[in-house]
Design an enzyme around this catalytic site. Structure first.
Site, mmCIF file in Angstrom:
data_model
loop_
_atom_site.group_PDB
_atom_site.id
_atom_site.type_symbol
_atom_site.label_atom_id
_atom_site.label_comp_id
_atom_site.label_asym_id
_atom_site.label_seq_id
_atom_site.Cartn_x
_atom_site.Cartn_y
_atom_site.Cartn_z
ATOM 1 N N SER A 1 0.831 -1.204 0.000
ATOM 2 C CA SER A 1 0.000 0.000 0.000
ATOM 3 C C SER A 1 0.871 1.262 0.000
ATOM 4 O O SER A 1 1.691 1.417 -0.900
ATOM 5 C CB SER A 1 -0.953 -0.070 1.195
ATOM 6 N N ASP B 1 -10.029 -3.386 -5.311
ATOM 7 C CA ASP B 1 -9.112 -2.410 -4.731
ATOM 8 C C ASP B 1 -9.084 -1.202 -5.663
ATOM 9 O O ASP B 1 -8.833 -1.365 -6.867
ATOM 10 C CB ASP B 1 -7.715 -3.046 -4.630
ATOM 11 N N HIS C 1 -8.162 -4.743 -0.942
ATOM 12 C CA HIS C 1 -7.024 -3.961 -0.484
ATOM 13 C C HIS C 1 -6.695 -4.265 0.980
ATOM 14 O O HIS C 1 -7.578 -4.235 1.828
ATOM 15 C CB HIS C 1 -7.266 -2.464 -0.659
#
Ligand SMILES: *[C@@H]1O[C@H](CO)[C@@H](O)[C@H](O)[C@H]1NC(C)=O
Ligand SMILES: *[C@@H]1O[C@H](CO)[C@@H](O)[C@H](O)[C@H]1NC(C)=O
Length: 408
Positions: A191, A348, A378
């Site tokens: 991320s 995501d 995600h």
């Protein structure tokens, strides 16, 4: 009796209403994801409430909550030695395997945790576990960087922390101290950590003072651009947990220390409207109609505003800085980068950031492995541990570690 029953029914329906969100049928373990999301939303609302009451910044409160429940002291065991130290003034947690294989030099991974540049920690249970597991499974030295977070720090401080710690580690004397093979070092992150890993990879190849370079970069559902908030994945997953489109735009604004009121303009791409001529060359670099395969484009249409709000870019030029948005770097820089592994999840908003970067790297002649999860969402990897135990999280973690083990 009847009153109690009525109250129970009301509470149950309100809870169900709060917890229930429509989810795609093919996402991994939808009910569990729904509960996780409701917990997240609940905690976040509470943190915003604390901020409204004037008791502290909501992100500080959230990190405090995470601290209380999730932080681990540096605890060594018979397999891995764990130490908290500093590299060039930046805190790091180092995991060294105790196994000795005839004094052979070890491989090493520099790990950068996720959390929107604002949350998480190398000391968090999930990241501590991940690094410990990699150190153990791969007999590798793991360096997990504890960079400073929003609201204490804003761009470019996060990337500078990561850069300083990485450059310090990549010195011959330091590597030999840790018995690390200078030819077998990777950087990796998930991320926002994937964003920092991609950015630091670009910075290192441009720094002539760095003689030992990385062999690999492994990016797990990375965030790579803030130019187009309407890629097909942003359109498709705008309301899919746990990273909502609006939450991602807010993370960007907090990272760049921008006016929170810009969020609405950014969500409709008003910050990058086509009347801003200086953006033309960048637009071509993240033109998803050219970069994405048809299977990801589906029937989504590009959203380009004709007239927007030029004030956003004027106040936040960092939106166009490759150190913040590595996807927009020049091809000349991409050509110099190490081989890449990029992991993406179908559910995501950031899916297309990763896929577009993979395509741009390939076009620049870099070998890329794109590992896509049709049932992934995600953040799935950090929910691999109990109590969440997501199947897809475990699958992602194992495949990612296997790839590194085979290629580093
Ligand atoms: C986007 O920009 C247009 C033109 O300036 C404006 O009319 C519109 O209200 C803006 N939308 C948002 C959400 O900021
Ligand atoms: C984006 O790519 C499409 C398809 O290749 C092309 O028709 C379009 O002109 C491109 N747009 C920009 C802004 O480069």
């Amino acid at each position: 009796m009847r009153a109690t029953f009525a109250v129970l029914v009301t509470v149950a329906s309100l809870t169900a209403y709060y917890v229930y969100i429509p989810l795609p049928r093919t996402v991994s373990e939808p009910w569990k994801l729904m509960l996780l999301d409701a917990t997240f939303r609940g905690v976040q609302s509470l943190c915003h409430l604390v901020q409204k009451l004037g008791l502290g910044h909501h992100l500080r409160v959230l990190n405090f909550v995470i601290n209380v429940f999730e932080m681990l002291a540096p605890k060594s065991n018979e397999m891995v030695e764990v130490t908290d130290t500093t590299f060039d003034g930046v805190q790091v947690r180092v995991f060294e395997p105790k196994k000795k294989l005839n004094d052979e030099l070890k491989r090493s991974i520099i790990y950068i945790h996720g959390g929107g540049w604002a949350l998480g920690s190398a000391r968090m249970r999930s990241y501590d576990h991940l690094c410990r597991k990699m150190a153990n499974d791969m007999n590798a030295v793991l360096v997990s960087i504890e960079y400073r977070l929003v609201p204490e720090a804003h761009f470019p401080e996060q990337i500078n922390d990561v850069y300083l710690a990485t450059r310090y580690f990549l010195q011959a004397e330091i590597l030999s101290q840790y018995s690390v093979d200078p030819e077998r070092i990777a950087v990796s992150g998930d991320s926002a950590g994937g964003n920092l890993a991609a950015a630091v990879s670009q910075q290192l190849v441009l720094d002539r003072s760095v003689t030992i370079q990385l062999k690999l970069q492994a990016l797990i559902y990375p965030v790579l651009q803030a130019f187009d908030f309407n890629t097909p994945s942003y359109q498709q997953s705008h309301a899919t947990p746990i990273l909502y489109k609006q939450v991602m735009a807010r993370f960007w604004l907090e990272y760049l220390n921008g006016d929170p009121r810009f969020v609405q303009a950014m969500l409709v791409n008003n910050h990058t409207a086509s009347d801003q001529n200086q953006l033309t060359s960048i637009r071509a670099r993240l033109n998803w109609t050219a970069l994405l395969p048809q299977s990801f484009k589906k029937n989504f249409k590009p959203i380009v505003q004709v007239i927007g709000n030029p004030q956003v870019i004027r106040e936040l030029p960092a939106l166009l800085d490759p150190r913040a948005a590595p996807l927009i770097a020049d091809k000349e820089i991409l050509q110099l980068l190490p081989r890449a592994y990029i992991l993406t999840c179908e559910y995501d908003v950031l899916r297309d950031d990763g896929i577009m970067y993979a395509k741009r790297l390939e076009d620049a002649g870099i070998e890329v492995t794109l590992d896509h999860y049709e049932d992934g969402f995600h953040g799935a990897m950090i929910f691999a541990l109990p109590p969440t135990n997501f199947d897809v999280g475990n699958k992602i973690m194992n495949n990612y570690i296997n790839w590194l083990d085979e290629n580093l």
